[in-house]
Motif scaffolding. Structure first.
Motif, PDB file in Angstrom:
ATOM      1  N   SER A 130       0.813  -1.219   0.000  1.00 57.68           N
ATOM      2  CA  SER A 130       0.000   0.000   0.000  1.00 57.68           C
ATOM      3  C   SER A 130       0.848   1.270   0.000  1.00 57.68           C
ATOM      4  CB  SER A 130      -0.942  -0.003   1.209  1.00 57.68           C
ATOM      5  OG  SER A 130      -0.195  -0.105   2.411  1.00 57.68           O
ATOM      6  N   LYS A 131       1.976   1.266   0.686  1.00 54.31           N
ATOM      7  CA  LYS A 131       2.848   2.430   0.738  1.00 54.31           C
ATOM      8  C   LYS A 131       4.162   2.120   0.033  1.00 54.31           C
ATOM      9  CE  LYS A 131       4.963   5.708   3.966  1.00 54.31           C
ATOM     10  NZ  LYS A 131       5.187   6.049   5.386  1.00 54.31           N
ATOM     11  N   ARG A 132       4.620   3.061  -0.780  1.00 56.25           N
ATOM     12  CA  ARG A 132       5.819   2.814  -1.562  1.00 56.25           C
ATOM     13  C   ARG A 132       7.052   2.756  -0.661  1.00 56.25           C
ATOM     14  NH1 ARG A 132       7.864   6.138  -6.937  1.00 56.25           N
ATOM     15  NH2 ARG A 132       9.002   4.404  -7.832  1.00 56.25           N
ATOM     16  N   ASN A 169       5.208  -1.834  -5.881  1.00 57.93           N
ATOM     17  CA  ASN A 169       5.301  -0.546  -5.174  1.00 57.93           C
ATOM     18  C   ASN A 169       6.583  -0.434  -4.361  1.00 57.93           C
ATOM     19  OD1 ASN A 169       4.198   1.984  -4.901  1.00 57.93           O
ATOM     20  ND2 ASN A 169       2.928   1.475  -3.132  1.00 57.93           N
TER      21      ASN A 169
END
Length: 277
Positions: free
Chosen positions: A209-211, A244
């Motif tokens: 979800s977060k890079r 990601n």
């Protein structure tokens, strides 16, 4: 026999074309045993032998009749369920049967172990194994940063942990790639291969979800790099973007980078870092 004769056993993937082109450019007299993908190779100035599956008996028969002693193995060739899968009945002779008997147990262990055993067997029979990087040395990279984006302190820690993990799994002959994110080992490549590992990372809830994080690929400690050199290319970068991650790290002089210019363009467009350590 001519020292200029070279047999290339070409499996799947895009590396075969790059090596064949380089061998042509260097003046090798090339015979290619194309495993299930010969249509892609017909534009080259080569002697092409097509086979749906690897047939060791046929290869040995041709090598002996043409007196070819130099062999280069490139691309992915599926591991057989047992050695008989690679020896067709019509190709069997005394020499091949002897090879089959000597090869009992060769399928045990990981890929690095398998390739070392195969190479030892071939060299004992008088063949010379030539690595893909010897034919096309421009496909590997020296240490340094190959992107506009620099590596943050957090990502350097991820790289450090990924490298340590890769060294440990390399000793166990498990795989060539590791993903580390948030200081945590997220995935280790095993029998499924690099692309499948990255596809798995992209589906892990809460991870993608977060890079952030690094994909690292390196040669194993006990690996015979003449036939089993790690490779990354355009598909690898596409999967890194889907997962990601923040960047790519590879080890110097022992990881092949296919389509280097396109790889760097994709890395720049996606604001990834690319470092060779």
């Amino acid at each position: 026999m001519s020292d200029n004769q070279l047999a290339i056993i070409a499996g799947g993937g895009n590396l075969s074309e790059a090596i064949i082109k380089s061998a042509n450019d260097k003046g090798w007299d090339v015979t290619v045993f194309a495993i299930g993908r010969s249509s892609l190779l017909k534009s080259f100035n080569i002697k092409l032998i097509e086979m749906n599956k690897l047939d060791i008996g046929m290869i040995f028969r041709v090598l002996k009749s043409q007196n070819i002693k130099n062999i280069c193995m490139v691309g992915y060739i599926p591991r057989p369920g047992n050695l008989r899968d690679y020896f067709r009945f019509q190709s069997l002779n005394i020499e091949v049967l002897g090879l089959l008997i000597k090869s009992i147990g060769i399928l045990r262990g990981g890929d690095a172990s398998l390739f070392k055993k195969i190479n030892t067997l071939l060299e004992k029979k008088g063949y010379t194994i030539i690595g893909a990087s010897e034919i096309a040395p421009n496909l590997t990279l020296k240490g340094g940063l190959y992107s506009s984006r620099k590596v943050s302190k957090i990502e350097f820690e991820n790289i450090r942990k990924a490298k340590h993990c890769a060294e440990m799994t390399g000793v166990l002959d498990i795989g060539q790639a590791v993903v580390v994110k948030y200081g945590r080992v997220v995935a280790i490549e095993a029998a499924e291969g690099t692309d499948a590992m990255l596809e798995r990372v992209a589906t892990i809830a809460g991870i993608s979800s977060k890079r952030g994080g690094v994909f690292l690929k390196s040669a194993q400690i006990d690996q015979d790099e003449r036939v089993d050199m790690p490779t990354i290319g355009i598909e690898t970068i596409k999967n890194i973007i889907k997962a990601n991650l923040s960047g790519v790290a590879i080890t110097a002089n022992n990881v092949i980078v296919l389509d280097f210019q396109k790889v760097v363009e994709m890395i720049e467009e996606s604001n990834l870092y690319f470092i060779v350590i």
